[in-house]
Design an enzyme around this catalytic site. Structure first.
Site, PDB file in Angstrom:
ATOM      1  N   ALA A   7       0.893  -1.177   0.000  1.00  0.00           N
ATOM      2  CA  ALA A   7       0.000   0.000   0.000  1.00  0.00           C
ATOM      3  C   ALA A   7       0.923   1.217   0.000  1.00  0.00           C
ATOM      4  O   ALA A   7       1.202   1.805   1.033  1.00  0.00           O
ATOM      5  CB  ALA A   7      -0.899  -0.026   1.231  1.00  0.00           C
ATOM      6  N   ALA A   8       1.407   1.583  -1.180  1.00  0.00           N
ATOM      7  CA  ALA A   8       2.661   2.350  -1.240  1.00  0.00           C
ATOM      8  C   ALA A   8       2.523   3.852  -1.466  1.00  0.00           C
ATOM      9  O   ALA A   8       3.485   4.583  -1.229  1.00  0.00           O
ATOM     10  CB  ALA A   8       3.558   1.764  -2.322  1.00  0.00           C
ATOM     11  N   ALA A   9       1.381   4.350  -1.955  1.00  0.00           N
ATOM     12  CA  ALA A   9       1.308   5.786  -2.294  1.00  0.00           C
ATOM     13  C   ALA A   9       1.132   6.642  -1.042  1.00  0.00           C
ATOM     14  O   ALA A   9       0.486   6.191  -0.098  1.00  0.00           O
ATOM     15  CB  ALA A   9       0.138   6.040  -3.238  1.00  0.00           C
ATOM     16  N   GLY A  39       4.451   7.263  -1.343  1.00  0.00           N
ATOM     17  CA  GLY A  39       5.782   6.725  -1.631  1.00  0.00           C
ATOM     18  C   GLY A  39       6.833   6.925  -0.550  1.00  0.00           C
ATOM     19  O   GLY A  39       8.014   6.662  -0.798  1.00  0.00           O
ATOM     20  N   GLY A  40       6.438   7.392   0.630  1.00  0.00           N
ATOM     21  CA  GLY A  40       7.428   7.605   1.697  1.00  0.00           C
ATOM     22  C   GLY A  40       8.205   6.332   1.994  1.00  0.00           C
ATOM     23  O   GLY A  40       9.445   6.319   2.009  1.00  0.00           O
ATOM     24  N   CYS A  70      -0.941   4.549  11.130  1.00  0.00           N
ATOM     25  CA  CYS A  70      -0.734   5.816  11.829  1.00  0.00           C
ATOM     26  C   CYS A  70      -1.918   6.037  12.774  1.00  0.00           C
ATOM     27  O   CYS A  70      -2.466   7.131  12.834  1.00  0.00           O
ATOM     28  CB  CYS A  70      -0.525   6.965  10.857  1.00  0.00           C
ATOM     29  SG  CYS A  70      -1.882   7.216   9.722  1.00  0.00           S
TER      30      CYS A  70
HETATM   31  N1  SAM Z   1       2.992   3.765   2.539  1.00  0.00           N
HETATM   32  C1  SAM Z   1       2.585   5.064   2.056  1.00  0.00           C
HETATM   33  C2  SAM Z   1       3.702   6.036   2.273  1.00  0.00           C
HETATM   34  O1  SAM Z   1       4.600   5.779   3.080  1.00  0.00           O
HETATM   35  O2  SAM Z   1       3.729   7.063   1.573  1.00  0.00           O
HETATM   36  C3  SAM Z   1       1.293   5.495   2.732  1.00  0.00           C
HETATM   37  C4  SAM Z   1       0.201   4.476   2.561  1.00  0.00           C
HETATM   38  S1  SAM Z   1      -1.361   4.993   3.197  1.00  0.00           S
HETATM   39  C5  SAM Z   1      -1.143   4.874   4.887  1.00  0.00           C
HETATM   40  C6  SAM Z   1      -2.353   3.602   2.827  1.00  0.00           C
HETATM   41  C7  SAM Z   1      -2.618   3.359   1.343  1.00  0.00           C
HETATM   42  O3  SAM Z   1      -3.453   2.198   1.218  1.00  0.00           O
HETATM   43  C8  SAM Z   1      -3.350   4.487   0.635  1.00  0.00           C
HETATM   44  O4  SAM Z   1      -2.571   4.958  -0.428  1.00  0.00           O
HETATM   45  C9  SAM Z   1      -4.637   3.853   0.136  1.00  0.00           C
HETATM   46  O5  SAM Z   1      -5.008   4.302  -1.151  1.00  0.00           O
HETATM   47  C10 SAM Z   1      -4.289   2.383   0.091  1.00  0.00           C
HETATM   48  N2  SAM Z   1      -5.465   1.482   0.181  1.00  0.00           N
HETATM   49  C11 SAM Z   1      -6.728   1.809   0.466  1.00  0.00           C
HETATM   50  N3  SAM Z   1      -7.519   0.714   0.425  1.00  0.00           N
HETATM   51  C12 SAM Z   1      -6.738  -0.315   0.109  1.00  0.00           C
HETATM   52  C13 SAM Z   1      -6.967  -1.697  -0.097  1.00  0.00           C
HETATM   53  N4  SAM Z   1      -8.166  -2.243   0.058  1.00  0.00           N
HETATM   54  N5  SAM Z   1      -5.917  -2.460  -0.427  1.00  0.00           N
HETATM   55  C14 SAM Z   1      -4.685  -1.929  -0.565  1.00  0.00           C
HETATM   56  N6  SAM Z   1      -4.424  -0.625  -0.358  1.00  0.00           N
HETATM   57  C15 SAM Z   1      -5.419   0.170  -0.040  1.00  0.00           C
END
Ligand code: SAM
Length: 478
Positions: free
Chosen positions: A116-118, A120-121, A238
């Protein structure tokens, strides 16, 4: 943020975790200023380089205790607006969020998934630790966010990442037992971000917490299905909520006896300088039998249906999905011929597989443990199938912005056009303007910005007749 109206149920849950006395200190932290952080991109600047010294001075940096490349900065210095940000020398990241990848500790040469990368941190932190060796698959389910992820991967000059846009079951169906390391930074109720982002408060409710916990459980099962025996998974959120953190991990350990907890860490804003964060590090047994895994994967109802549905949707939207059936050999030859003329000092990363998506030529990274082939990507949405080298249009090769950002000044020399960070010409280039150059300058040049003793790419320019035509992608101009 002063006098926030925090939901009563939330305060009660925190009190149950901390006790009444410490809850007072915790609530007082909402009146303290939030923290700001950035992390050096060691793919471009080693921590002891002159450039790193210059950044420390410019942004009044102070070290983050749990991350060797992480720093607190002074808000007034605004590093996000500086040309060095456009050059990918660092990534703006909340300091607590730096803790999870430190715990996961990915290594060069490994096969790593960021599920779950966006934006991108964590992906950019993982890539820095992998130092360009091995394979990183960075996945994001939401299309818009996947695009931002791909932009950040490119800005930081990462060569060995494939960016996918897939629901987790579609990946676990393709990549069972594939990864040495998996980062799952799960979507969560965001309690730890209330100070940084007060809007998150209005989205919170006990029901939202339950929905998040259910979704986290689903995603975690896909993560487990993709973890190699002996591999490690970092699960982070978080939020402070036990339901999404410790309870979820306890359930995971109970249902998958081949997993064990190696470490668990929480960051509280009243104890440390950072927003709220939770991370658990899990290891999978080395010698467990695989049938259990196959059964787990088989039980993931709908994975295939999701995959089929994805293909169908892709066809309807005409989205680029999977590699082109045209042979990439001609495009590769065209790139090689271009590079021999324009970039004689550049050697493409060894062992990669050239891949064509439409007219775009990518270099799929060599993957060490996982024999990643173009077929693995067929039917998936892949915003970035490794390093985008360029596009072949009407037989002519045009280099990609991603290639510019992945080059060092040495690799592009002598085709450099270097600007001072303080020069108004940097802002002009970043706005997309044409620059005036000597009439003797001809052909593709890497536009760079000077920092310390070195130069760092901003993008391409093509010189002729005393002008440097701007090739910064339109979406990145500002
Ligand atoms: N790891 C990212 C960073 O360090 O920049 C932040 C990730 S954010 C906490 C969680 C991400 O999970 C979001 O980008 C969201 O779009 C995605 N997400 C939401 N529902 C999801 C699902 N069912 N499966 C996988 N990812 C999901």
């Amino acid at each position: 943020m002063s006098n926030p109206s925090l939901p009563t149920a939330y305060v009660e849950a925190v009190t149950a975790l901390l006790g009444p006395a410490e809850t007072e200190a915790f609530l007082a932290s909402y009146d303290a200023p939030r923290t700001y952080g950035l992390r050096f991109n060691t793919l471009k600047i080693p921590p002891s380089s002159p450039a790193a010294g210059k950044l420390a001075e410019l942004f009044a940096l102070r070290p983050v205790p749990w991350c060797g490349t992480g720093y607190y900065y002074e808000e007034s210095t605004r590093p996000g607006k500086h040309p060095y940000h456009a050059a990918g020398l660092y990534y703006i990241q909340e300091p607590s969020a730096m803790s999870a990848v430190e715990l996961l500790d990915p290594q060069p040469g490994q096969t790593v998934l960021d599920l779950a990368a966006a934006p991108g941190g964590k992906t950019t932190q993982i890539a820095a630790k992998m130092a360009g060796q091995g394979l990183l698959i960075s996945n994001e389910i939401h299309p818009q966010r996947a695009r931002i992820l791909a932009e950040n991967v490119e800005r930081l000059g990462i060569r060995n990442a494939v960016v996918t846009q897939a629901p987790p079951p579609a990946l676990s169906a393709r990549f069972p037992l594939a990864f040495d390391r998996i980062m799952l930074d799960a979507p969560c109720s965001g309690e730890g971000m209330f100070r940084k982002d007060p809007d998150a408060i209005s989205e919170w409710s006990p029901e939202a917490v339950e929905l998040c916990a259910a979704r986290q459980w689903d995603i975690l099962q896909d993560a487990v299905a993709m973890l190699k025996p002996g591999g490690r998974l970092a699960y982070s959120t978080c939020t402070f909520n036990r339901r999404e953190n410790e309870d979820t991990i306890a359930r995971l350990l109970a249902e998958y006896p081949f997993l064990r907890l190696i470490a668990e860490k929480r960051i509280w804003p009243h104890r440390e300088q950072g927003e709220g964060h939770y991370v658990a590090l899990i290891e999978r047994d080395h010698d467990e039998k695989t049938p259990a895994i196959s059964a787990a994967i088989a039980n993931r109802e709908g994975a295939d249906a999701v995959r089929r549905g994805g293909r169908e949707r892709n066809r309807k939207r005409g989205a680029r999905s999977g590699p082109s059936e045209r042979s990439p050999a001609t495009a590769w030859d065209s790139f090689r011929a271009w590079a021999a003329d324009e970039l004689p000092a550049f050697a493409p990363p060894a062992g990669g597989t050239p891949l064509l998506f439409g007219e775009a030529l990518y270099l799929l990274p060599a993957s060490g443990g996982l024999a990643l082939t173009p077929e693995h990507l067929t039917g998936l949405k892949v915003p970035r199938a490794g390093l985008h080298l360029g596009d072949v249009r009407k037989g002519r090769f045009e280099p990609a912005h991603a290639l510019a950002m992945a080059l060092s000044a040495n690799e592009a020399a002598p085709r450099l056009w270097t600007l001072d960070a303080e020069s108004p010409l940097v802002a002009a280039y970043l706005r997309g303007e044409t620059l005036e150059v000597p009439a003797s300058l001809r052909g593709w040049h890497l536009v760079t910005v000077a920092c310390g003793d070195d130069q760092y790419p901003l993008g391409w320019g093509k010189a002729s007749g005393g002008q440097l035509k701007n090739h910064l992608p339109k979406g990145l101009r500002h």
